[in-house]
Design a protein around this motif. Structure first.
Motif, short mmCIF file in Angstrom:
data_model
loop_
_atom_site.label_atom_id
_atom_site.label_comp_id
_atom_site.label_asym_id
_atom_site.label_seq_id
_atom_site.Cartn_x
_atom_site.Cartn_y
_atom_site.Cartn_z
N SER A 119 26.63 20.17 -7.98
CA SER A 119 27.82 20.03 -7.81
C SER A 119 28.15 20.63 -6.22
N VAL A 120 26.87 21.42 -5.76
CA VAL A 120 26.72 22.00 -4.62
C VAL A 120 26.18 20.83 -3.36
N LEU A 121 25.39 20.32 -3.81
CA LEU A 121 24.46 19.06 -3.82
C LEU A 121 25.75 18.30 -3.19
N MET A 122 26.15 17.20 -4.19
CA MET A 122 27.22 16.74 -4.07
C MET A 122 28.28 16.82 -3.50
N ASN A 123 28.91 17.94 -3.20
CA ASN A 123 29.80 18.25 -2.26
C ASN A 123 29.50 18.31 -0.72
N ALA A 124 28.42 19.55 -0.67
CA ALA A 124 27.83 19.61 0.81
C ALA A 124 27.63 18.52 1.54
N ILE A 125 26.27 18.11 1.12
CA ILE A 125 25.62 16.36 2.05
C ILE A 125 26.33 16.42 2.22
N PRO A 126 27.50 15.65 1.89
CA PRO A 126 28.26 14.42 2.57
C PRO A 126 28.89 14.93 3.90
N LEU B 282 33.57 10.67 -4.37
CA LEU B 282 33.43 10.66 -3.20
C LEU B 282 32.61 11.49 -1.95
N GLY B 283 32.97 10.92 -0.86
CA GLY B 283 31.20 9.96 0.16
C GLY B 283 31.60 10.81 0.87
N VAL B 284 31.24 10.49 2.65
CA VAL B 284 31.42 10.61 3.95
C VAL B 284 32.33 10.25 4.38
N ALA C 154 20.47 10.57 -8.50
CA ALA C 154 20.03 8.85 -8.16
C ALA C 154 20.43 8.72 -6.25
N GLY C 155 21.18 9.23 -6.26
CA GLY C 155 21.83 9.54 -4.78
C GLY C 155 23.52 9.10 -4.46
N PRO C 156 23.72 8.16 -5.02
CA PRO C 156 25.36 8.68 -5.12
C PRO C 156 26.10 9.35 -5.15
N ASN C 157 27.21 9.70 -5.40
CA ASN C 157 28.08 10.71 -5.93
C ASN C 157 28.52 10.38 -7.11
N HIS C 158 28.11 11.82 -7.51
CA HIS C 158 28.82 12.36 -8.92
C HIS C 158 29.72 12.88 -9.09
#
Length: 441
Positions: free
Chosen positions: A147-154, A388-390, A370-374
């Motif tokens: 979740s850290v990756l999915m929230n912080a990276i975008p 969630l996205g950019v 996979a790459g898309p946001n969870h």
């Protein structure tokens, strides 16, 4: 330990199917009066006493022996240390997942644009990243580095200047994987604070915690309630409900695979929902048998059992067309099209947070790498919400530049409409810009 399932069986041909399905899907994130009042009190205390309130609540709720706010701040060097404390395999997995998430989200970036009309009027849109984003991360054993990756990276891909993470450390328990993920994702500041007090600190700021523009990330009922209360002061991502998976299968996938896919969401918590839809009644029987066979082998068997028995279902439909209709009715967070030709059915899917295509594409791959946001819409909100996205970390400003001639021509239209609304100052403001030679037109 004895576990057993009595998963609901529904048939779309049943006259009461719609009512039974509505009952199965019903779920509300209800904060009772006691929770709501406690959250309001916490928010008020943080707004009034800042860091001191954060230290007090962290001592009381998390059992952390913090003397001052300095004890609740983790520097960049601590995040880098976490990278050395996890295994090499874990580090490689985090880095590979982060890279895939970053590459996917870079495709979502929106750019500013403008166009010029014949008379010189320029219209356009300016896209600007948020200045600062706050990331809430659950702490302790129930923590999710993914979740850290999915929230912080975008946020970072969007160009957010500063990402501030809050993560509780109950009884001083620090999750090294979470800190390592924060390091890899480029998180700028970390505070070991959780609960409603962390949300309040991000929303209003304290002496040490900077005020953010948007708060994202999952949390318990106190966190969700606090996010509701601070919305408007800051943006929020969503109020997420329990995890969901809906599998649409033509009956040709290995039933053990399908059972485990259902488990993958059911193991999150007792309120999670796992549903299988198929036109093949015999296949539903085989999946039910796989569920009973595999459940005793699961580490979180008791949670899965309660989820499956309480909110799970095996739904028989007339054909694949009706299966798609049921899927759109449910609007699931995760939709697996476990069929021979998923691409053929994709155009008919109208409501789903994420769509997993084909028999080999398990939902779990989307959760991690996979790459898309969870971070996805739940509880039917996929009817009007997106992952969630950019774009959640960018804002758009309209650009309007009128040439002298353009202002004159538009002034006529604005004048008529403004006077029709009895807003004379609007009309006269526009009329001042009408050129003398145009006033008779």
């Amino acid at each position: 330990m004895t576990v057993s399932t009595a998963i609901a069986r529904l048939n779309a041909a049943d006259p009461d199917f719609a009512r039974h399905l509505d009952h199965l899907l019903s779920w509300e994130s209800v904060s009772d009066d006691a929770v709501n009042q406690r959250v309001l009190d916490i928010i008020k205390a943080v707004r009034e006493r800042g860091d001191a309130a954060l230290v007090e609540f962290t001592q009381r709720f998390d059992g952390v022996d913090a003397k001052s706010i300095d004890d609740l701040i983790l520097g960049r060097e601590r995040l880098e240390l976490a990278l050395t404390r996890i295994t090499e395999a874990q580090r490689e997995a985090l880095e590979k997942a982060a890279n895939r998430v970053r590459l996917y989200h870079e495709r979502q970036k929106q750019d500013s644009w403008q166009y010029t009309e014949a008379d010189g009027t320029v219209l356009g849109q300016k896209v600007t990243p948020l200045d600062r984003a706050g990331l809430y991360v659950p702490g302790g054993k129930a923590s999710y580095p993914s979740s850290v990756l999915m929230n912080a990276i975008p946020a970072k891909v969007a160009g957010v200047t500063e990402v501030v993470m809050v993560v509780p450390t109950p009884r001083g328990e620090v999750n090294e994987l979470v800190l390592a993920a924060a390091c890899i994702a480029g998180v700028d500041r970390v505070f070991t604070v959780g609960g409603a007090q962390a949300v309040a600190a991000l929303a209003y700021g304290t002496e040490s915690v900077p005020q953010v523009d948007k708060i994202v990330g999952p949390g318990n009922i106190y966190v969700a309630t606090a996010k509701r209360h601070v919305f408007g002061q800051v943006g929020i991502d969503m109020i997420a409900g329990p995890s969901e998976i809906l599998v649409v299968c033509d009956g040709q996938t290995d039933p053990d695979w399908i059972a485990m896919d259902l488990f993958s969401q059911a193991e999150h918590d007792e309120d999670a929902q796992a549903i299988l839809v198929s036109p093949d009644a015999a296949f539903l029987d085989r999946v039910a048998a796989s569920i009973d066979k595999l459940l005793p082998t699961m580490e979180r068997a008791e949670i899965i059992e309660k989820s499956i028995n309480g909110r799970g279902a095996l739904i028989q439909v007339r054909d694949m067309q009706q299966a798609i209709e049921v899927a759109n009715r449910i609007a699931p967070e995760h939709l697996e099209l476990s069929v021979a030709d998923p691409q053929a059915w994709l155009p008919q899917i109208r409501h789903a947070g994420a769509i997993f295509m084909g028999r080999h594409t398990s939902e779990a791959l989307g959760d991690y790498c996979a790459g898309p946001n969870h971070v996805l819409p739940t509880s039917g909100t996929a009817r009007f919400s997106s992952p969630l996205g950019v774009y959640d970390f960018q804002k758009r400003s309209s650009i309007i530049f009128c040439s002298e001639q353009g202002a004159s021509e538009l002034g006529h239209t604005a004048s008529v409409l403004a006077r029709g609304e009895s807003l004379t100052a609007h009309a006269r403001s526009a009329e001042y810009r009408i050129l003398t030679q145009d006033k008779g037109n």
